[in-house]
Write a protein that holds these residues in place. Structure first.
Motif, PDB file in Angstrom:
ATOM      1  N   LEU A 167      19.490  -1.253   3.636  1.00 52.36           N
ATOM      2  CA  LEU A 167      18.793  -2.489   4.247  1.00 52.36           C
ATOM      3  C   LEU A 167      19.552  -3.490   3.786  1.00 52.36           C
ATOM      4  N   LEU A 168      19.546  -4.927   4.467  1.00 53.60           N
ATOM      5  CA  LEU A 168      20.212  -6.150   4.014  1.00 53.60           C
ATOM      6  C   LEU A 168      18.997  -7.096   3.333  1.00 53.60           C
ATOM      7  N   LEU A 169      19.173  -7.183   2.155  1.00 53.48           N
ATOM      8  CA  LEU A 169      17.972  -8.083   1.503  1.00 53.48           C
ATOM      9  C   LEU A 169      18.510  -9.449   1.380  1.00 53.48           C
TER      10      LEU A 169
ATOM     11  N   ARG B 196      14.906  -5.975  12.126  1.00 54.65           N
ATOM     12  CA  ARG B 196      15.256  -4.734  11.738  1.00 54.65           C
ATOM     13  C   ARG B 196      16.307  -4.759  11.031  1.00 54.65           C
ATOM     14  N   GLY B 197      16.530  -3.940  10.049  1.00 53.68           N
ATOM     15  CA  GLY B 197      17.680  -3.751   8.974  1.00 53.68           C
ATOM     16  C   GLY B 197      17.619  -4.678   8.197  1.00 53.68           C
ATOM     17  N   CYS B 198      16.675  -5.390   8.077  1.00 51.38           N
ATOM     18  CA  CYS B 198      16.530  -6.632   7.047  1.00 51.38           C
ATOM     19  C   CYS B 198      15.473  -6.368   6.266  1.00 51.38           C
ATOM     20  N   ALA B 199      15.395  -7.162   4.890  1.00 51.52           N
ATOM     21  CA  ALA B 199      14.255  -7.068   3.934  1.00 51.52           C
ATOM     22  C   ALA B 199      14.260  -8.307   3.290  1.00 51.52           C
ATOM     23  N   ALA B 200      13.060  -8.606   2.584  1.00 54.89           N
ATOM     24  CA  ALA B 200      12.968 -10.090   1.762  1.00 54.89           C
ATOM     25  C   ALA B 200      12.024  -9.612   0.805  1.00 54.89           C
ATOM     26  N   ALA B 201      12.392 -10.339  -0.524  1.00 52.74           N
ATOM     27  CA  ALA B 201      11.782 -10.411  -1.655  1.00 52.74           C
ATOM     28  C   ALA B 201      12.125 -11.833  -2.478  1.00 52.74           C
TER      29      ALA B 201
END
Length: 763
Positions: A646-648, A722-727
């Protein structure tokens, strides 16, 4: 009444998750603001302090850099502004007794939230070589220690002078003056980590690295595009401006990987209608994949070129350069490649095009979502191409709007805090002060960390900020700081950087924006510059948190006198005594500040301050190498993801301002009682076998093969692209490789970190 700080760190191992909200502000924002303010300040101090925020005779909010309207509301602040003020004006105190009870090793185990909640620093503190605890030290001895280390260096370039965006114009001017008279351009600042990409792209294309719009331009626009930005949390007062623009007929396109409550519906707490119902802001939401913005704007430019009568041929012929090369690149844009890069549907882009073509006056606003990728500078150049095509720079209701995240970060750069100063600025400095400033470029943030890591820098001095927590590659940054001979932090509050030190360390407590600044010539004020180039005064009214505090200008002036000695012809003592004398010298060095004192005090006719000149905005004059606005034609780029990755993006929670953590909730996203969460789309989570509520370690992947791991994050199924994440950062800064930076600007790539998610040992 005010409450005491927490004695222990809160447990964060079980965050609670609800559905994200669909509207921002309203009664919950008011209630939360008052709750935090009263906990920190008590009822009476809350009322007296908040009513002075952003008023013409009050103090500038120490939060974001969004400008104030000409006619101010009595409560001209937002929820996060109230939190920022409360944390600074708190009645809690960090005294020498606190440091006696807490060795540095203990402070290093504490969360940023716990450290910040302890209160205001009251005394200069010194950590001797080999000591376990900070101890109180006199100001005279503190300056002696710094002078000992600085004068012992083999070269002035072994010192690093960092600046936070909170620093006033006066302090920033003196700070860069001291550093350059000492002999170095090592002046990294927080811009290096955020809007450096904006400055790099805009300077090349329009000739000035600042936005070209005012609030009035937003109100007059037909279309506002908000890309890579979450104003509901990061710049909440911007929502009022968007609401007014919408009421005037403007349309709003939001481009972001995450839906954000503030851009869906804004419940303005300053009006009955706003509190009850609110206003829908976004007309079209484009849920783009991280890093796909350049591809989107390139395709829009192709489609504009293919639409008869859509291009402003007269403007292009008279005011631009490079059009032919640009059009060749734009016409080669491919639909399929763009849909892959952006994750959008063709119909969504066509709907966006229709809004663009219907607009005669377009503004594009952006923030970190555009600036923290490897290809950020070409992306912002493409935004400029988009605006130039239809003549949308240099006329009312149109232009570029990079939204700055700290209250005077733009002003600090204007004052000369920059590791790559323009020759004209150095010439003016030399003429005015009679010394030859260094001409070799200095270290930005990333290169400063590398220099500390490699032993090429030995003294680190920070004017505000929380450098260790804000910087990328946490383990590398902390190891680099610990190699320094001396680390010095000018601070109002305790933070992580005070626990990660060189062989020796100093904490120098300073006045905040809210506090009265009394020098030997009388009460002083300072000035700041907002995101739209308005310069205005800031006057604190509260008694200082301690009689042992010094103002930032006083700290710099006394340090300069101690380090430079009689060899300096600069009137440092006079500058400390009366800040008006600093402004007089600024007026002689920096264009646009002529008659500075009269214009900022209102004696020249405008009590709210003045707007700096801006050639592209004011007269369509572009001070670039070609003398015109420059079209560019960079190849389109976007992040490519390996299978199962994933791309964060790192981001803030709603209870956060930069690295300052006000609380453990992210109300708009439905997160409570914890920060170690990772937002993943249900589609991706299913493909990766990640149940909602499971725990994972985030592991970034980079070309150096080094494992960078952030353990123990709760998976939250969330409507991300889609394909992306976040923190949240700073917890995830450990994942960002130091040498993963944007081309040209060297900004860390905090919005495009390739990660894999591994089952956590805590699950």
């Amino acid at each position: 009444m005010a409450t005491k700080p927490p004695t222990g760190d809160p447990v964060q191992d079980a965050p609670q998750v609800d559905a994200p909200l669909r509207a921002a502000a309203g009664l919950p924002a008011v209630a939360h603001s008052l709750k935090i303010a009263q906990q920190q300040m008590g009822v009476r101090r809350t009322a007296l302090t908040l009513l002075r925020v952003n008023q013409k005779d009050g103090f500038d909010c120490p939060g974001c850099a969004w400008p104030e309207p000409e006619h101010r509301h009595k409560a001209e602040f937002c929820e996060n502004g109230a939190k920022a003020v409360a944390e600074e004006a708190t009645l809690r105190r960090v005294t020498p007794d606190f440091f006696a009870a807490h060795p540095v090793a203990d402070l290093a185990t504490r969360s940023g939230y716990w450290l910040g909640q302890q209160g205001r620093l009251t005394h200069p503190m010194y950590l001797a070589d080999g000591a376990e605890r900070y101890e109180p030290v006199s100001w005279e001895r503190a300056f002696d220690i710094i002078a000992e280390e600085l004068t012992a260096l083999a070269s002035p370039d072994e010192a690093v002078f960092y600046t936070s965006g909170r620093t006033s114009n006066e302090a920033a001017f003196l700070y860069q003056l001291f550093a350059r008279e000492f002999g170095t351009n090592n002046l990294p600042d927080c811009s290096n980590m955020c809007h450096e990409s904006s400055g790099s792209a805009l300077t090349e294309t329009i000739g000035i690295g600042k936005g070209s719009v005012s609030l009035e331009d937003l109100y007059k626009s037909d279309l506002i595009i908000v890309a890579g930005q979450n104003p509901g949390t990061n710049h909440p007062r911007m929502l009022s401006a968007l609401e007014k623009a919408k009421a005037n007929g403007s349309k709003i396109i939001t481009i972001n990987p995450l839906p954000e409550a503030g851009l869906e519906r804004f419940k303005n707490p300053q009006t009955p209608q706003g509190m009850l119902k609110g206003a829908t802001l976004t007309d079209l939401f484009l849920q783009i994949r991280l890093g796909g913005d350049q591809a989107l704007f390139r395709l829009l430019n192709k489609l504009i070129l293919e639409t008869e009568g859509a291009v402003d041929d007269t403007f292009i012929a008279e005011h631009t350069h490079g059009y032919e090369e640009f059009t060749a690149a734009a016409r080669a844009a491919d639909w399929d490649a763009t849909l892959t890069a952006t994750g959008l549907e063709r119909a969504e882009i066509e709907e966006a095009l229709a809004l663009v073509l219907a607009s005669e006056r377009t503004v594009v606003c952006w923030a970190m979502g555009l600036t923290q990728h490897k290809h950020s500078v070409p992306t912002i150049r493409e935004v400029v191409n988009f605006l130039l095509l239809r003549g949308n720079i240099g006329r009312p209701g149109a232009g570029v709007c990079p939204v700055r995240g700290h209250s005077n970060v733009q002003g600090d750069r204007t004052m000369g805090v920059f590791e790559r100063p323009a020759p004209a600025f150095l010439d003016a400095l030399e003429k005015e002060f009679g010394f030859a400033p260094p001409r070799e470029h200095g270290f930005d943030v990333v290169r400063a960390i590398e220099a500390l890591r490699d032993g090429a820098a030995k003294v680190f001095f920070a004017m505000g900020g929380n450098f260790v927590a804000a910087s990328p590659d946490t383990d590398v940054t902390e190891a680099a700081m610990r190699r320094a001979a001396l680390t010095v932090h000018v601070s109002t509050k305790l933070n992580r950087s005070h626990a990660v030190t060189g062989a020796r360390a100093l904490i120098l407590p300073t006045l905040g924006r809210t506090e009265r600044d009394l020098q030997s010539s009388g009460e002083q004020f300072v000035t700041v510059e907002d995101s739209m180039s308005m310069v205005h005064a800031s006057r604190g009214r509260l008694a200082p948190a301690s009689k042992h505090l010094l103002s930032e200008p006083a700290i710099v002036a006394r340090l300069a006198r101690r380090v430079l000695g009689d060899a300096s012809r600069t009137p440092w003592e006079e500058f400390e005594k009366d800040y008006a004398t600093v402004r007089d010298r600024i007026a002689k060095v920096i264009p646009g500040f002529e008659d500075f004192n009269a214009r900022v005090t209102g004696s020249a006719g405008h009590p709210g301050g003045f707007t700096l000149p801006h050639g592209p905005r004011d007269e369509r004059r572009f001070p670039t190498a070609t003398g015109k606005a420059n079209f560019t034609a960079a190849p389109v780029a976007y992040p490519k993801l390996p299978e199962g990755r994933l791309l964060l993006q790192t981001l803030r929670s709603h209870d956060q301002y930069n690295t300052t953590i006000y609380g453990l909730d992210d109300r708009y996203r439905g997160i409570r009682n914890g920060r170690r969460v990772v937002l993943v789309s249900p589609h991706d989570a299913q493909g990766l076998g990640l149940a909602d509520g499971s725990y994972v370690d985030l592991v970034s992947e980079w070309t150096d093969g080094v494992e960078r791991r952030a353990p123990g994050f709760r998976v939250v199924h969330y409507p991300t692209a889609r394909g992306c994440a976040a923190a949240y950062y700073p917890e995830t800064n450990v994942l960002i490789p130091l040498d993963s930076t944007a081309d040209t600007s060297n900004t860390p790539t905090s919005k495009s970190v390739v990660v894999r998610l591994e089952q956590s040992a805590t699950d």
